[in-house]
Design a protein around this motif. Structure first.
Motif, PDB file in Angstrom:
ATOM      1  N   SER A 251      32.077 -73.756 -94.046  1.00 54.60           N
ATOM      2  CA  SER A 251      32.032 -75.082 -93.419  1.00 54.60           C
ATOM      3  C   SER A 251      32.697 -76.136 -94.310  1.00 54.60           C
ATOM      4  CB  SER A 251      30.582 -75.476 -93.114  1.00 54.60           C
ATOM      5  OG  SER A 251      29.817 -75.446 -94.299  1.00 54.60           O
ATOM      6  N   GLU A 252      32.875 -75.821 -95.601  1.00 51.18           N
ATOM      7  CA  GLU A 252      33.571 -76.733 -96.526  1.00 51.18           C
ATOM      8  C   GLU A 252      35.059 -76.398 -96.620  1.00 51.18           C
ATOM      9  OE1 GLU A 252      30.626 -75.065 -97.753  1.00 51.18           O
ATOM     10  OE2 GLU A 252      29.496 -76.744 -96.933  1.00 51.18           O
ATOM     11  N   ASN A 253      35.552 -75.520 -95.724  1.00 51.12           N
ATOM     12  CA  ASN A 253      36.962 -75.111 -95.677  1.00 51.12           C
ATOM     13  C   ASN A 253      37.408 -74.311 -96.902  1.00 51.12           C
ATOM     14  OD1 ASN A 253      37.052 -76.349 -93.214  1.00 51.12           O
ATOM     15  ND2 ASN A 253      38.217 -78.120 -93.917  1.00 51.12           N
ATOM     16  N   GLU A 254      36.464 -73.574 -97.488  1.00 53.36           N
ATOM     17  CA  GLU A 254      36.801 -72.634 -98.545  1.00 53.36           C
ATOM     18  C   GLU A 254      37.138 -71.312 -97.866  1.00 53.36           C
ATOM     19  OE1 GLU A 254      33.703 -74.425-101.846  1.00 53.36           O
ATOM     20  OE2 GLU A 254      33.004 -73.002-100.334  1.00 53.36           O
ATOM     21  N   VAL A 255      38.311 -70.769 -98.193  1.00 53.64           N
ATOM     22  CA  VAL A 255      38.812 -69.573 -97.527  1.00 53.64           C
ATOM     23  C   VAL A 255      38.670 -68.373 -98.454  1.00 53.64           C
ATOM     24  CG1 VAL A 255      40.816 -68.504 -96.437  1.00 53.64           C
ATOM     25  CG2 VAL A 255      40.462 -70.980 -96.241  1.00 53.64           C
ATOM     26  N   LYS A 256      38.033 -67.331 -97.942  1.00 46.91           N
ATOM     27  CA  LYS A 256      37.938 -66.069 -98.679  1.00 46.91           C
ATOM     28  C   LYS A 256      38.633 -65.006 -97.829  1.00 46.91           C
ATOM     29  CE  LYS A 256      35.057 -62.655-100.802  1.00 46.91           C
ATOM     30  NZ  LYS A 256      33.774 -62.069-101.009  1.00 46.91           N
ATOM     31  N   ILE A 257      39.625 -64.382 -98.424  1.00 41.45           N
ATOM     32  CA  ILE A 257      40.394 -63.356 -97.731  1.00 41.45           C
ATOM     33  C   ILE A 257      40.167 -62.027 -98.440  1.00 41.45           C
ATOM     34  CG2 ILE A 257      42.722 -62.557 -97.134  1.00 41.45           C
ATOM     35  CD1 ILE A 257      43.515 -65.550 -96.986  1.00 41.45           C
ATOM     36  N   VAL A 258      39.827 -61.015 -97.660  1.00 45.07           N
ATOM     37  CA  VAL A 258      39.704 -59.655 -98.185  1.00 45.07           C
ATOM     38  C   VAL A 258      40.862 -58.864 -97.597  1.00 45.07           C
ATOM     39  CG1 VAL A 258      38.283 -57.583 -98.343  1.00 45.07           C
ATOM     40  CG2 VAL A 258      37.195 -59.845 -98.346  1.00 45.07           C
ATOM     41  N   MET A 259      41.634 -58.253 -98.471  1.00 47.11           N
ATOM     42  CA  MET A 259      42.818 -57.534 -98.028  1.00 47.11           C
ATOM     43  C   MET A 259      42.948 -56.204 -98.761  1.00 47.11           C
ATOM     44  SD  MET A 259      45.987 -59.440 -99.986  1.00 47.11           S
ATOM     45  CE  MET A 259      47.131 -58.175 -99.425  1.00 47.11           C
ATOM     46  N   THR A 260      43.859 -55.405 -98.281  1.00 45.27           N
ATOM     47  CA  THR A 260      44.165 -54.134 -98.923  1.00 45.27           C
ATOM     48  C   THR A 260      45.668 -54.001 -99.011  1.00 45.27           C
ATOM     49  OG1 THR A 260      43.570 -51.790 -98.961  1.00 45.27           O
ATOM     50  CG2 THR A 260      44.233 -52.705 -96.814  1.00 45.27           C
ATOM     51  N   LEU A 261      46.119 -52.879 -99.490  1.00 42.85           N
ATOM     52  CA  LEU A 261      47.541 -52.562 -99.547  1.00 42.85           C
ATOM     53  C   LEU A 261      47.750 -51.210 -98.886  1.00 42.85           C
ATOM     54  CD1 LEU A 261      48.158 -53.646-103.246  1.00 42.85           C
ATOM     55  CD2 LEU A 261      48.692 -54.949-101.186  1.00 42.85           C
ATOM     56  N   THR A 262      48.997 -50.878 -98.601  1.00 40.75           N
ATOM     57  CA  THR A 262      49.257 -49.613 -97.921  1.00 40.75           C
ATOM     58  C   THR A 262      48.875 -48.415 -98.794  1.00 40.75           C
ATOM     59  OG1 THR A 262      51.550 -49.704 -98.655  1.00 40.75           O
ATOM     60  CG2 THR A 262      51.069 -50.516 -96.421  1.00 40.75           C
ATOM     61  N   ALA A 263      48.918 -48.591-100.119  1.00 38.62           N
ATOM     62  CA  ALA A 263      48.554 -47.500-101.031  1.00 38.62           C
ATOM     63  C   ALA A 263      48.127 -48.106-102.369  1.00 38.62           C
ATOM     64  CB  ALA A 263      49.736 -46.563-101.249  1.00 38.62           C
ATOM     65  N   PRO A 264      47.159 -47.459-103.049  1.00 41.24           N
ATOM     66  CA  PRO A 264      46.713 -47.990-104.344  1.00 41.24           C
ATOM     67  C   PRO A 264      47.842 -48.116-105.368  1.00 41.24           C
ATOM     68  CG  PRO A 264      45.165 -46.343-103.560  1.00 41.24           C
ATOM     69  CD  PRO A 264      46.356 -46.316-102.624  1.00 41.24           C
ATOM     70  N   GLY A 265      48.855 -47.270-105.277  1.00 38.17           N
ATOM     71  CA  GLY A 265      49.959 -47.321-106.230  1.00 38.17           C
ATOM     72  C   GLY A 265      51.058 -48.285-105.835  1.00 38.17           C
ATOM     73  N   CYS A 266      50.804 -49.140-104.871  1.00 36.81           N
ATOM     74  CA  CYS A 266      51.797 -50.105-104.390  1.00 36.81           C
ATOM     75  C   CYS A 266      52.324 -50.919-105.581  1.00 36.81           C
ATOM     76  CB  CYS A 266      51.147 -51.019-103.348  1.00 36.81           C
ATOM     77  SG  CYS A 266      52.234 -52.280-102.696  1.00 36.81           S
ATOM     78  N   PRO A 267      53.655 -50.988-105.736  1.00 38.96           N
ATOM     79  CA  PRO A 267      54.209 -51.682-106.905  1.00 38.96           C
ATOM     80  C   PRO A 267      53.891 -53.177-106.975  1.00 38.96           C
ATOM     81  CG  PRO A 267      55.972 -50.864-105.467  1.00 38.96           C
ATOM     82  CD  PRO A 267      54.682 -50.384-104.901  1.00 38.96           C
ATOM     83  N   VAL A 268      53.514 -53.790-105.854  1.00 39.59           N
ATOM     84  CA  VAL A 268      53.205 -55.224-105.869  1.00 39.59           C
ATOM     85  C   VAL A 268      51.701 -55.484-105.824  1.00 39.59           C
ATOM     86  CG1 VAL A 268      55.422 -55.944-104.920  1.00 39.59           C
ATOM     87  CG2 VAL A 268      53.527 -55.421-103.372  1.00 39.59           C
ATOM     88  N   ALA A 269      50.907 -54.475-106.157  1.00 42.42           N
ATOM     89  CA  ALA A 269      49.443 -54.606-106.077  1.00 42.42           C
ATOM     90  C   ALA A 269      48.929 -55.809-106.856  1.00 42.42           C
ATOM     91  CB  ALA A 269      48.772 -53.327-106.577  1.00 42.42           C
ATOM     92  N   GLY A 270      49.503 -56.080-107.999  1.00 40.39           N
ATOM     93  CA  GLY A 270      49.047 -57.203-108.810  1.00 40.39           C
ATOM     94  C   GLY A 270      49.539 -58.549-108.313  1.00 40.39           C
ATOM     95  N   ASP A 271      50.588 -58.534-107.501  1.00 41.86           N
ATOM     96  CA  ASP A 271      51.216 -59.774-107.068  1.00 41.86           C
ATOM     97  C   ASP A 271      50.794 -60.237-105.676  1.00 41.86           C
ATOM     98  OD1 ASP A 271      52.740 -59.842-109.428  1.00 41.86           O
ATOM     99  OD2 ASP A 271      54.292 -58.578-108.526  1.00 41.86           O
ATOM    100  N   MET A 272      50.589 -59.303-104.761  1.00 42.52           N
ATOM    101  CA  MET A 272      50.399 -59.676-103.364  1.00 42.52           C
ATOM    102  C   MET A 272      49.205 -60.598-103.109  1.00 42.52           C
ATOM    103  SD  MET A 272      51.123 -57.784 -99.826  1.00 42.52           S
ATOM    104  CE  MET A 272      52.332 -56.815-100.562  1.00 42.52           C
ATOM    105  N   PRO A 273      48.034 -60.394-103.731  1.00 45.21           N
ATOM    106  CA  PRO A 273      46.944 -61.362-103.502  1.00 45.21           C
ATOM    107  C   PRO A 273      47.350 -62.787-103.865  1.00 45.21           C
ATOM    108  CG  PRO A 273      46.060 -59.367-104.457  1.00 45.21           C
ATOM    109  CD  PRO A 273      47.567 -59.247-104.525  1.00 45.21           C
ATOM    110  N   GLY A 274      48.145 -62.956-104.916  1.00 43.16           N
ATOM    111  CA  GLY A 274      48.635 -64.282-105.307  1.00 43.16           C
ATOM    112  C   GLY A 274      49.594 -64.847-104.278  1.00 43.16           C
TER     113      GLY A 274
END
Length: 120
Positions: free
Chosen positions: A56-79
């Motif tokens: 209600s305070e407009n704080e957004v929490k997003i839970v996401m995944t990647l196509t594979a744990p070894g995805c080369p952008v795993a460290g970057d995509m959440p950012g």
């Protein structure tokens, strides 16, 4: 030793999103601007965004995944997702969490993504 409890029967593996929140559509549109560099479809239509929870305070929490744990952008995509959502008018704060449960599968893609990738 602590026993790990199985989720209660009927408990969804993916928490529901705040679809009724006024910011929900803008957040999903922002997520659609982020692409996996190896797949020419946005991450929302790929089914990588599991939950968009907006307080209600407009704080957004997003839970996401990647196509594979070894995805080369795993460290970057959440950012990348946070950078796409944070500038939205009215958003107070963005927290993006990465999960591997449940594992992503091609059945999580939208019809648009399947069509784009030639699976339909």
């Amino acid at each position: 030793m602590t026993d790990i409890q199985d989720p209660a029967e009927g408990t969804p593996l993916i928490a529901p999103s705040s679809t009724g929140h006024p910011l929900y559509d803008a957040v999903t549109d922002a997520c659609r601007t982020v692409y996996d560099p190896e797949i020419p479809v946005n991450i929302y239509d790929l089914g990588l965004i599991y939950t968009i929870e907006i307080s209600s305070e407009n704080e957004v929490k997003i839970v996401m995944t990647l196509t594979a744990p070894g995805c080369p952008v795993a460290g970057d995509m959440p950012g990348w997702v946070a950078d796409a959502v944070e500038p939205l008018d009215g958003v107070k704060q963005v927290d993006v969490a990465l999960t591997w449960e449940p594992p992503w599968g091609m059945d999580m893609m939208s019809d648009e993504a399947r069509l784009e990738l030639g699976f339909m």
